[in-house]
Design an enzyme around this catalytic site. Structure first.
Site, mmCIF file in Angstrom:
data_model
loop_
_atom_site.group_PDB
_atom_site.id
_atom_site.type_symbol
_atom_site.label_atom_id
_atom_site.label_comp_id
_atom_site.label_asym_id
_atom_site.label_seq_id
_atom_site.Cartn_x
_atom_site.Cartn_y
_atom_site.Cartn_z
ATOM 1 C CE1 TYR A 162 44.143 10.149 76.421
ATOM 2 C CE2 TYR A 162 42.942 11.485 78.374
ATOM 3 C CZ TYR A 162 42.899 10.884 77.085
ATOM 4 O OH TYR A 162 41.526 10.934 76.234
ATOM 5 C CB SER B 260 40.291 14.302 77.507
ATOM 6 O OG SER B 260 39.605 13.623 78.107
#
Ligand SMILES: NC(=O)c1ccc[n+]([C@@H]2O[C@H](COP(=O)([O-])OP(=O)(O)OC[C@H]3O[C@@H](n4cnc5c(N)ncnc54)[C@H](OP(=O)(O)O)[C@@H]3O)[C@@H](O)[C@H]2O)c1
Length: 259
Positions: free
Chosen positions: A150, A137
């Protein structure tokens, strides 16, 4: 048509993975579709019965992942690409720091990816042009509020893939890290904050397929969004934190009243 590849795609039931599955199938590749939910995979496989293989598995279950790889091996005798896209996201809501939340996210994003790598490598090693890819990400460029779990999981994926790239180089297994910005998918549908420069899942999939075809080491997009993140990350720490830290609700209200 391009050379027909044998591809293992995880997270194929939704969002970026579903769009990737459609595009890879459209290009004539053989794709093994993995996710926990069977229905969306079957619906797609019905449209390309000669190319798509449905291999459901919970990626946090190492035995299920091994079985999935065995099924792919039995069907195709190896793999050319493994595109490990499955992932989850949960945000930390301070003041309650939850180690259980962190464990849930790590189990899917890190352990799930690692289970797949372990199972895929022997199959990839039999290909003449093997590529191992995983979705990280853009959050790894800049620490963001509420992304303790995350962001840490995706930072682990980044390091894992970049370290593997070094160790797999002699064997000729190419490695690609995919670092998307915001993409419009069920994962982001409930986000209660602005998602600048968000792209559609179809657009994200097109960029990923193009980057994989080109043999890119890292596929990151959208370019301008990544540049902004990198710019803020390069600022002196005090300024970076002031720009990115989570505002208390009272501060936001005061600011809104002042405007
Ligand atoms: N959307 C974004 O803005 C964005 C940005 C950067 C990175 N990413 C990353 O891109 C990837 C795809 O995300 P998305 O936005 O497309 O999300 P999504 O629509 O929620 O799709 C996630 C996929 O992962 C699968 N999955 C989740 N847990 C699993 C498990 N334990 N075992 C097997 N499959 C599992 C889901 O299938 P089942 O539920 O059927 O199992 C689903 O197919 C993720 O790694 C995500 O972190 C997304």
């Amino acid at each position: 048509m391009n050379h027909q590849r044998r591809i293992w795609l995880t997270g194929a039931s939704s969002g970026i993975g579903l769009a990737l599955a459609e595009q890879l199938a459209e290009q004539g590749h053989r794709v093994a579709l993995t996710a926990r939910r069977r229905e969306p995979l079957l619906a797609l496989a019905e449209r390309y019965p000669d190319q798509l293989l449905v291999v459901t598995a919970d990626l946090t279950d190492v035995h299920a992942v091994r079985e999935a790889a065995e099924r792919i091996d039995a069907a195709w005798g190896g793999l050319d690409w493994a595109v490990l896209n499955a992932g989850t996201c949960e945000y930390m809501e301070l003041p309650h720091f939850s180690a259980a939340l962190l464990e849930r996210v790590m189990r899917v994003n890190v352990l799930g990816t690692a289970n797949c790598i372990e199972a895929a490598l022997p199959l990839l090693r039999r290909s003449s042009a093997p590529r191992l890819a995983a979705v990280g990400s853009s959050v790894t460029y800049l620490p963001l509020p509420r992304a303790e779990a995350y962001g840490a999981s995706k930072a682990a994926v980044r390091y894992l893939m970049q370290s593997l790239e070094l160790d797999l180089a002699d064997e000729g297994v190419a490695v690609t890290l995919i670092s998307p910005g915001f993409v419009d998918t069920p994962l982001t549908a409930n986000n209660d904050f602005a998602m600048p420069m968000r792209v559609s899942a179809e657009d994200a999939a097109r960029r990923i397929v193009r980057g994989l075809e080109r043999g890119q080491r890292e596929i990151r997009f959208p370019g301008r969004f990544i540049s902004v993140l990198r710019l803020i990350a390069a600022l002196p720490a005090g300024l970076r934190v002031a720009l990115t830290r989570r505002r208390r609700k009272s501060e936001i209200t005061a600011q809104q009243e002042a405007n």
